[in-house]
Design an enzyme around this catalytic site. Sequence first.
Site, PDB file in Angstrom:
ATOM      1  N   HIS A   1      56.488  34.062  37.354  1.00  0.00           N
ATOM      2  CA  HIS A   1      55.841  34.603  38.550  1.00  0.00           C
ATOM      3  C   HIS A   1      54.762  33.635  38.997  1.00  0.00           C
ATOM      4  CE1 HIS A   1      53.829  37.063  41.364  1.00  0.00           C
ATOM      5  NE2 HIS A   1      52.820  37.367  40.587  1.00  0.00           N
TER       6      HIS A   1
ATOM      7  N   ASN B   1      51.024  33.738  46.355  1.00  0.00           N
ATOM      8  CA  ASN B   1      51.639  34.782  45.541  1.00  0.00           C
ATOM      9  C   ASN B   1      52.370  35.758  46.460  1.00  0.00           C
ATOM     10  OD1 ASN B   1      52.233  37.015  43.986  1.00  0.00           O
ATOM     11  ND2 ASN B   1      50.250  37.089  42.954  1.00  0.00           N
TER      12      ASN B   1
ATOM     13  N   CYS C   1      54.561  42.717  40.823  1.00  0.00           N
ATOM     14  CA  CYS C   1      55.078  41.344  40.761  1.00  0.00           C
ATOM     15  C   CYS C   1      56.163  41.164  39.690  1.00  0.00           C
ATOM     16  CB  CYS C   1      53.941  40.362  40.510  1.00  0.00           C
ATOM     17  SG  CYS C   1      52.626  40.508  41.730  1.00  0.00           S
TER      18      CYS C   1
HETATM   19  N1  COA Z   1      35.847  30.433  47.306  1.00  0.00           N
HETATM   20  C1  COA Z   1      34.761  29.806  46.830  1.00  0.00           C
HETATM   21  N2  COA Z   1      34.018  30.299  45.814  1.00  0.00           N
HETATM   22  C2  COA Z   1      34.397  31.464  45.264  1.00  0.00           C
HETATM   23  C3  COA Z   1      35.520  32.162  45.724  1.00  0.00           C
HETATM   24  C4  COA Z   1      36.252  31.613  46.792  1.00  0.00           C
HETATM   25  N3  COA Z   1      37.352  32.189  47.300  1.00  0.00           N
HETATM   26  N4  COA Z   1      35.653  33.278  44.974  1.00  0.00           N
HETATM   27  C5  COA Z   1      34.658  33.287  44.099  1.00  0.00           C
HETATM   28  N5  COA Z   1      33.882  32.180  44.266  1.00  0.00           N
HETATM   29  C6  COA Z   1      32.708  31.768  43.491  1.00  0.00           C
HETATM   30  C7  COA Z   1      31.859  32.949  43.067  1.00  0.00           C
HETATM   31  O1  COA Z   1      30.867  33.249  44.015  1.00  0.00           O
HETATM   32  C8  COA Z   1      31.268  32.445  41.769  1.00  0.00           C
HETATM   33  O2  COA Z   1      30.201  31.572  42.077  1.00  0.00           O
HETATM   34  P1  COA Z   1      28.894  31.470  41.106  1.00  0.00           P
HETATM   35  O3  COA Z   1      29.412  30.920  39.817  1.00  0.00           O
HETATM   36  O4  COA Z   1      28.018  30.520  41.845  1.00  0.00           O
HETATM   37  O5  COA Z   1      28.390  32.860  40.995  1.00  0.00           O
HETATM   38  C9  COA Z   1      32.369  31.583  41.166  1.00  0.00           C
HETATM   39  O6  COA Z   1      33.167  31.172  42.281  1.00  0.00           O
HETATM   40  C10 COA Z   1      33.236  32.325  40.170  1.00  0.00           C
HETATM   41  O7  COA Z   1      33.609  33.590  40.737  1.00  0.00           O
HETATM   42  P2  COA Z   1      34.679  34.522  40.097  1.00  0.00           P
HETATM   43  O8  COA Z   1      34.835  35.743  40.937  1.00  0.00           O
HETATM   44  O9  COA Z   1      34.299  34.713  38.659  1.00  0.00           O
HETATM   45  O10 COA Z   1      35.987  33.634  40.276  1.00  0.00           O
HETATM   46  P3  COA Z   1      37.118  33.309  39.241  1.00  0.00           P
HETATM   47  O11 COA Z   1      36.799  32.068  38.495  1.00  0.00           O
HETATM   48  O12 COA Z   1      37.504  34.509  38.434  1.00  0.00           O
HETATM   49  O13 COA Z   1      38.320  32.966  40.236  1.00  0.00           O
HETATM   50  C11 COA Z   1      40.298  34.031  41.089  1.00  0.00           C
HETATM   51  C12 COA Z   1      38.771  33.983  41.115  1.00  0.00           C
HETATM   52  C13 COA Z   1      40.755  35.129  42.021  1.00  0.00           C
HETATM   53  C14 COA Z   1      40.827  32.683  41.562  1.00  0.00           C
HETATM   54  C15 COA Z   1      40.776  34.269  39.639  1.00  0.00           C
HETATM   55  O14 COA Z   1      40.028  35.319  39.063  1.00  0.00           O
HETATM   56  C16 COA Z   1      42.233  34.605  39.551  1.00  0.00           C
HETATM   57  O15 COA Z   1      43.079  33.889  40.055  1.00  0.00           O
HETATM   58  N6  COA Z   1      42.568  35.696  38.848  1.00  0.00           N
HETATM   59  C17 COA Z   1      43.965  36.128  38.734  1.00  0.00           C
HETATM   60  C18 COA Z   1      44.365  36.838  40.005  1.00  0.00           C
HETATM   61  C19 COA Z   1      45.856  36.994  40.130  1.00  0.00           C
HETATM   62  O16 COA Z   1      46.605  36.119  39.787  1.00  0.00           O
HETATM   63  N7  COA Z   1      46.285  38.162  40.655  1.00  0.00           N
HETATM   64  C20 COA Z   1      47.660  38.478  40.864  1.00  0.00           C
HETATM   65  C21 COA Z   1      48.319  38.798  39.575  1.00  0.00           C
HETATM   66  S1  COA Z   1      49.987  39.238  39.809  1.00  0.00           S
END
Ligand code: COA
Length: 315
Positions: free
Chosen positions: A239, A269, A114
């Site tokens: 980004h 993204n 990215c």
């Molecule tokens: N929809 C609904 N619930 C979801 C979910 C989804 N798509 N993904 C995860 N959850 C739930 C999980 O089951 C968990 O539930 P619980 O608390 O009951 O166990 C909770 O949400 C948190 O899960 P987690 O995996 O820790 O999510 P998060 O808060 O880290 O969010 C992302 C996930 C992907 C949105 C976040 O980590 C993110 O955006 N990271 C950066 C990724 C990125 O930008 N990548 C490209 C970089 S160039």
Amino acid sequence: MTTHQPAGFKLSGVGSSLPDKVLTNVDLEGYMDTTDEWIYERTGIRQRHIGSSTTELATIACQEAMDAAGVGPEDIDLLLLATTSPEHICPGTAPGVANELGLDCGALDIQAACSGWVYGLPIANGFLMQGMNRILLVGAEALDKITDYHDRGTGILFGNGGGAAVIERDPSGVGELLGWDLGADGKFVHILYAEHGDVLKMDGKEVFRQAVTAIQRTVQNTLDMSGTTVDEIALFVPHQANIRIVESAWKKLGIPMEKTAMVLENTGNTSGATIPLALHEALREDRVQNGDLVMFIGFGAGMTWASALVRWNGS
Ligand code: COA
């Protein structure tokens, strides 16, 4: 060609492309256990575009940028293509795009995930200083080919798109690349990657953490190199990965969201394409005037990061 002259640096034409087909958060509710509200709240994304190909999206964006700059294929000295979703392992995707555009010049891919399009800015500047007159820098992605839209981590984030700029010498003294910073830390390869023939795998929480750190570091390095402060900059083009990442980093750096170009809500993204896509939208909205300072900030898999500060004299 003259060599080793201060070249000036001007984005004389910008273009972008998005496939027609849209995949909304509501569509994703049918693929996985998620909701529109959850995705929007955690990422700022409502929809992403899918379909088309990296070559097609790059070609359309480049043609639009060339038209905006008022130049033809014979005027381009080099094509740089930032992509995370190349058509083949070998050859690069850039030669095929050059062929579609009728270019007769060097063409190569930049693989910095990215951050790729921002990596391309100082690379292009280097070639201008070596005597080239005009470089096409495009970021284009067909990320739907390496995204599992049933995966709750990655499937909510990624989409397809392209964005391009014609970058040329600017003897007027207005347009200039004032500072830049490139970085990489291969300790973090495992937090976001795709193996050959497979889809993207991601440790979302760790990517989030590292991205916020990388943004702060790279913005500060470019401010230091250019002797500039946040307050002097008219527009930040980060980004577009997750709006929460940008908000966290901005809070620490003291950057207001009002000075930020965002298209994430409608595009998701698009990796190497997000920054020129957001720039193009900001230009359409007349948010950039000649003489303004504009900062571009990329971060992504690798980890890689990059930033560049431009004094604008553009299209
Ligand atoms: N929809 C609904 N619930 C979801 C979910 C989804 N798509 N993904 C995860 N959850 C739930 C999980 O089951 C968990 O539930 P619980 O608390 O009951 O166990 C909770 O949400 C948190 O899960 P987690 O995996 O820790 O999510 P998060 O808060 O880290 O969010 C992302 C996930 C992907 C949105 C976040 O980590 C993110 O955006 N990271 C950066 C990724 C990125 O930008 N990548 C490209 C970089 S160039």
